[in-house]
Motif scaffolding. Structure first.
Motif, PDB file in Angstrom:
ATOM      1  N   LEU A 163       0.791  -1.067  -0.001  1.00 30.65           N
ATOM      2  CA  LEU A 163       0.430  -0.037  -0.164  1.00 30.65           C
ATOM      3  C   LEU A 163       0.893   1.232   0.043  1.00 30.65           C
ATOM      4  O   LEU A 163       1.295   1.281   0.695  1.00 30.65           O
ATOM      5  CB  LEU A 163      -0.783   0.208   1.018  1.00 30.65           C
ATOM      6  N   THR A 164       0.894   2.429  -0.868  1.00 30.95           N
ATOM      7  CA  THR A 164       1.016   3.243  -1.469  1.00 30.95           C
ATOM      8  C   THR A 164       0.678   4.506  -1.102  1.00 30.95           C
ATOM      9  O   THR A 164      -0.737   4.986  -1.587  1.00 30.95           O
ATOM     10  CB  THR A 164       2.212   3.503  -2.294  1.00 30.95           C
ATOM     11  N   SER A 165       0.897   5.401   0.218  1.00 33.34           N
ATOM     12  CA  SER A 165      -0.204   6.658   0.158  1.00 33.34           C
ATOM     13  C   SER A 165       1.167   8.453  -0.348  1.00 33.34           C
ATOM     14  O   SER A 165       2.126   7.651   0.041  1.00 33.34           O
ATOM     15  CB  SER A 165      -0.415   7.228   1.048  1.00 33.34           C
ATOM     16  N   ILE A 166       0.445   9.200  -1.055  1.00 28.63           N
ATOM     17  CA  ILE A 166       1.284  10.119  -1.515  1.00 28.63           C
ATOM     18  C   ILE A 166       0.705  11.283  -0.852  1.00 28.63           C
ATOM     19  O   ILE A 166      -0.623  11.812  -1.699  1.00 28.63           O
ATOM     20  CB  ILE A 166       2.152  10.127  -2.535  1.00 28.63           C
ATOM     21  N   THR A 167       0.913  12.155   0.223  1.00 23.58           N
ATOM     22  CA  THR A 167      -0.096  13.348   0.193  1.00 23.58           C
ATOM     23  C   THR A 167       0.781  14.991  -0.057  1.00 23.58           C
ATOM     24  O   THR A 167       2.393  14.370   0.246  1.00 23.58           O
ATOM     25  CB  THR A 167      -0.268  13.229   1.932  1.00 23.58           C
ATOM     26  N   ALA A 168       0.769  15.550  -0.924  1.00 25.38           N
ATOM     27  CA  ALA A 168       1.798  16.617  -0.854  1.00 25.38           C
ATOM     28  C   ALA A 168       0.762  18.084  -1.080  1.00 25.38           C
ATOM     29  O   ALA A 168      -0.826  18.087  -1.627  1.00 25.38           O
ATOM     30  CB  ALA A 168       2.346  16.438  -2.449  1.00 25.38           C
ATOM     31  N   TYR A 169       1.908  19.181  -1.392  1.00 26.15           N
ATOM     32  CA  TYR A 169       0.552  20.427  -0.735  1.00 26.15           C
ATOM     33  C   TYR A 169       1.729  21.215  -1.302  1.00 26.15           C
ATOM     34  O   TYR A 169       3.956  21.581  -0.730  1.00 26.15           O
ATOM     35  CB  TYR A 169       0.251  21.069   1.031  1.00 26.15           C
ATOM     36  N   ARG A 170       1.703  22.275  -2.210  1.00 26.08           N
ATOM     37  CA  ARG A 170       2.858  23.392  -2.841  1.00 26.08           C
ATOM     38  C   ARG A 170       2.331  24.483  -2.613  1.00 26.08           C
ATOM     39  O   ARG A 170       0.445  24.188  -3.363  1.00 26.08           O
ATOM     40  CB  ARG A 170       3.272  22.540  -4.140  1.00 26.08           C
ATOM     41  N   GLU A 171       3.223  25.714  -3.389  1.00 27.74           N
ATOM     42  CA  GLU A 171       2.591  26.776  -3.660  1.00 27.74           C
ATOM     43  C   GLU A 171       4.015  27.295  -4.505  1.00 27.74           C
ATOM     44  O   GLU A 171       4.787  27.051  -4.214  1.00 27.74           O
ATOM     45  CB  GLU A 171       3.198  26.927  -1.912  1.00 27.74           C
ATOM     46  N   VAL A 172       3.684  28.116  -5.145  1.00 30.43           N
ATOM     47  CA  VAL A 172       4.447  29.047  -6.650  1.00 30.43           C
ATOM     48  C   VAL A 172       4.191  30.157  -6.743  1.00 30.43           C
ATOM     49  O   VAL A 172       2.985  30.574  -6.403  1.00 30.43           O
ATOM     50  CB  VAL A 172       4.446  28.414  -8.124  1.00 30.43           C
TER      51      VAL A 172
END
Length: 872
Positions: free
Chosen positions: A326-335
């Motif tokens: 099981l794989t989970s990838i959570t991300a938050y980004r700002e430019v």
């Protein structure tokens, strides 16, 4: 002769650069047990995750090129722009700013120049989607490898991968302490510093932190401002934590921050049109370096600014469930991206400000479950969620010289009959106030003040199913169902007085009548500004009847739009009033959904040769025209008029471009032997509704092509004829065309070849490693990139058909490096890129508001330097 010998012999004839298939630079040490695993990896034994499973390159039935950390180091590849010198199917172009970079794979790609247009080539860093080029271009520390997946990848990637994927994988934190420090110095006072350190915090927690600094003086000179331009100034940091509390659970946290603050990008003059005489007169000298693009001398009246901040974090959780993972990838980004540029690219102050201030916030979540059963059936299933908000503020204002410039344009267009003060007085009088327009046309500081908002939410469910028909034959089917919703709004105000005037309005009929009559008299040899001459012509028995015919013609046509003598001035209404959206007719939203799927047969012919055949579709959702060139569809204009929303000089265009739908038929062969490797792909790929964004000289035309297709052949091979020498070759041959493109900015161009796509691209090179008795090494590397001559643009607005065919680009780039690596981890080297100082134009375009002139972006000149590196 056996198949094995035929393939092996063909490969050994090739010599050149496909780092993806390069052999390891280090020979295995005598003590094999002590050798690190990577010392043995070469060719298709490289482990990749292109299919979201860890597989060898040979066992991955996907057209993928892999560039390793050693390849990046040897070729001095600093960022994704340099990567194209190693992957012939990839083209990367930097346009008017550091935040505008376009990625093209197999001739398909877009996404620059407009924050509302997502790229057809998806860029992922450690599994996290980077939605815009401002978030993609940078100097990443600790890159492990870069995988370039060619063709539609929508069944495995959750967002917009209709043309391909660039996947960057960085090194995980290690539980053994180590690191590296690298410093380079080159011409133009270029300084590059990189460093990283990794190690354990405890038995279950490891860390890594890396940083990079990259600065360079400008290689071009602004002669008007007496300053170097096109410099480089960027830095970044990246930290990671790896938690492994058990053999089954792994948690990887990543945080990064990158900043760019540099002057970019110069545009050279390619064709000097008639307006150059005006701009030269305005500045009292040369306003451009006429038709000399590779002098790297330019003339601007203010320095360009490019400031980008790109930061964010991600959390990847991997949990081993035994025969499933099981794989989970959570991300938050700002430019945060700001650019301000002298967009007329002359020393005259025509465009006083052309700024773009963009803020992009992105949240993504991916979850997938992959099986690892002993039986014939395995699967991968996942879900993806994407949420993005864009706030954009632009400004485009006239400079101090635009009023006299506009006056000269009007004089030339009217044959000297009109000028700006005359026009202001005449139109004001017909509107009832002779003074209302005085000194208001093309006034400094007038223009566009713009604000745009876009909210995009998307989700998808994807999966693949592998079925082993035999121990050598595998059938794979995959699918991705996507729903994508976008809501957008505009708040755009034009203060350009002249552009708001309807020159066909009925109150101007007497003025038009006067101009029509004056034009007829002038053709008859009578000065229309001499009342006595007019009276004599009107009363002379020999010409009186002719004069009455002139009067009758003027009376009959002063309200005829086709005969309007002011029509020639409409081209100078650069910034007309804007109809904002949403409104009563246009809702300002899109909703797209699609089921993309793929089917593939992979067969292991022998232990060293695999073949595969694939059919796949791809999808990219609608792109929004977040620019001053956003216009209602022509089909919406009647409803807009009926609703009373029409603004002066409103014309049809696009608010958005509809989805792209791609498909590919592909046959591939992969071989791996003790001294050689090859990969071959033959394909037919097409995109329906390709989103074309063409610059017209005053703005961009966003439209869907009916269909664009290409068929081609890709070859990657490597051979090691003797110990220490690795020769590589990568070649791509493409035959593209617009199957249907009726509504392009240049009319119907169906059946023509798309511009900017070379028929043949080849990357070739050699790496020789000599190991000394003390385990020190001398490494020599050379690579060469060739692109056959190709037409640069599909057309040039304002020029006759076929005019742009004379402008072609040919690329010949030679790179080399020599490194001496001591056994204690110290390395010293010299390097050079574009050693032959090959010069070419990356793209050309009509000069901004300068009819008859052409501008373009020249390639970078030769660079070279020295590097010191210490690994511990």
């Amino acid at each position: 002769m056996t198949l094995r010998n035929i393939l092996l012999g063909a490969t050994m004839l090739c010599a050149a650069t496909a780092p993806a298939y390069a052999f390891a630079q280090d020979a295995a040490p005598a003590d094999d047990a002590a050798a690190p695993a990577e010392s043995y990896d070469y060719g298709n034994e490289i482990i990749v995750t292109a299919s979201k499973r860890s597989q060898t390159l040979q066992d991955t039935p996907v057209a993928v090129s892999v560039t390793s950390a050693a390849d990046l180091q040897n070729s001095q590849i600093r960022d994704l722009i340099d990567l194209q010198s190693s992957v012939p199917s990839l083209r990367v172009g930097q346009l008017q700013s550091s935040a505008n970079t376009n990625f093209i794979i197999r001739g398909f790609g877009n996404g620059a120049n407009n924050a509302g247009i997502e790229p057809s080539v998806g860029v992922f860093i450690d599994g996290v989607y980077r939605s815009r080029s401002a978030a993609q271009v940078g100097d990443l520390p600790n890159v492990e490898r870069i995988e370039v997946l060619r063709g539609p990848q929508s069944t495995l990637f959750g967002k917009n991968a209709s043309a391909g994927v660039i996947s960057i994988i960085t090194q995980k934190p290690q539980f053994d302490f180590g690191g590296s420090l690298e410093a380079s110095y080159g011409n133009y006072d270029a300084i590059v510093v990189k460093g990283d350190v990794t190690g354990p915090i405890s038995d279950t927690v490891a860390f890594s932190i890396g940083g990079n600094y990259n600065r360079r003086d400008g290689y071009a000179r602004d002669l008007h401002l007496d300053q170097d331009v096109n410099d480089r100034n960027r830095w970044g940091v990246r930290g990671q934590l790896l938690f492994e509390p058990s053999d089954a659970l792994s948690i990887r946290l990543i945080g990064d921050y990158d900043k760019i603050d540099e002057n970019c990008c110069i545009a050279a003059n390619i064709v000097a049109g008639p307006t150059m005489g005006i701009t030269d007169a305005l500045v009292g000298g040369p306003s451009v370096d006429r038709e000399n693009p590779f002098s790297y001398d330019v003339y601007n009246n203010f320095l360009s600014e490019n400031r980008i901040k790109n930061y964010g974090g991600s959390a990847q959780i991997d949990y081993d469930l035994g025969n499933m993972a099981l794989t989970s990838i959570t991300a938050y980004r700002e430019v945060r991206s700001f650019a301000n540029q002298d967009s007329d690219f002359t020393a005259a102050d025509l465009i006083g400000r052309k700024s773009d201030d963009v803020a992009i916030n992105t949240f993504t979540q991916e979850v997938r479950l992959a099986s690892d059963f002993d039986g014939p059936v395995n699967f991968l299933v996942g879900g993806y969620y994407f949420n993005e908000k864009i706030d954009q503020k632009n400004q485009l204002f006239f400079g101090d010289d635009f009023r006299p410039y506009g006056n000269a344009l009007i004089q030339a267009a009217s044959g000297g009959a009109l000028n700006v003060p005359t026009l202001e007085a005449a139109l004001g009088a017909r509107d009832g106030d002779p003074a209302q327009y005085i000194d208001s046309f093309f006034r400094s500081g007038d223009g566009f003040d713009e604000a745009y908002r876009l909210k995009n939410t998307s989700w998808s469910i994807f999966g693949t199913l592998d079925f082993d028909i035999t121990d050598r034959l595998t059938f794979t089917v995959g699918a991705n169902y996507t729903q994508d919703r976008k809501r957008f709004s505009t708040d755009v105000v034009s203060t350009d007085t002249f552009s708001a005037i309807d020159l066909d309005a009925p109150q101007y009929a007497p003025f038009r009548n006067q101009l029509i009559l004056g034009g007829a008299l002038q053709q008859a040899g009578v000065n229309p500004n001499d009342p006595a001459a007019i009276a004599a012509f009107a009363t002379n028995p020999a010409t009186a009847a002719i004069f009455q015919q002139f009067v009758a013609f003027a009376n009959a046509n002063d309200s005829n739009p086709a005969a309007n003598p002011l029509n020639g001035l409409k081209a100078f209404q650069f910034l007309p009033p804007f109809l904002n959206v949403p409104n009563a007719v246009e809702p300002g939203k899109t909703h797209d959904k699609d089921l993309a799927w793929s089917a593939r047969l992979a067969y292991e012919l022998t232990d060293t040769v695999n073949v595969y055949a694939t059919y796949a579709t791809g999808f990219k959702a609608s792109s929004i025209n977040l620019s001053r060139d956003s216009r209602p569809l022509a089909s919406d204009l009647p409803a807009i008029e009926a609703a009373g929303l029409t603004t002066p000089n409103l014309v049809g265009g696009t608010r958005f471009a509809g989805p792209e739908e791609s498909e590919v038929y592909e046959f591939g062969l992969k071989g791996q032997w003790s001294v050689a490797a090859l990969n071959l792909a033959v394909f037919k790929q097409s995109i329906k509704g390709f989103q074309s964004n063409i610059f017209t000289g005053t703005g961009f035309a966003l439209a869907n092509a009916g269909k664009q297709s290409t068929w081609g052949v890709e070859f990657d091979g490597s051979v090691r004829p003797v110990d220490g020498l690795n020769l590589t070759l990568a070649m791509t041959w493409l035959n593209p065309k617009y199957d249907s493109f009726v509504g392009s900015a240049f009319g119907d161009i169906s059946g023509t070849k798309p511009a900017g796509i070379p028929d043949l691209s080849a990357s070739m090179g050699a790496t020789y490693t000599h190991r000394f008795a003390d385990d020190s090494r001398a490494i020599f590397h050379v690579d060469y990139l060739y692109e056959s001559p190709t037409r640069m643009v599909d057309g040039l607005q304002g020029f006759p058909a076929g005019f742009s065919d004379q402008f072609k680009r040919t690329v010949n780039q030679l790179n080399a490096s020599f490194t001496f690596a001591l056994s204690n981890g110290l390395e010293l080297g010299v390097w050079g890129r574009n050693l032959t100082n090959a010069r070419y134009l990356t793209t050309i375009f009509p000069a901004v508001a300068q009819s008859g002139s052409v501008s373009g972006y020249p390639s970078q000149p030769r660079t070279y330097g020295v590097t010191g590196r210490f690994k511990f």
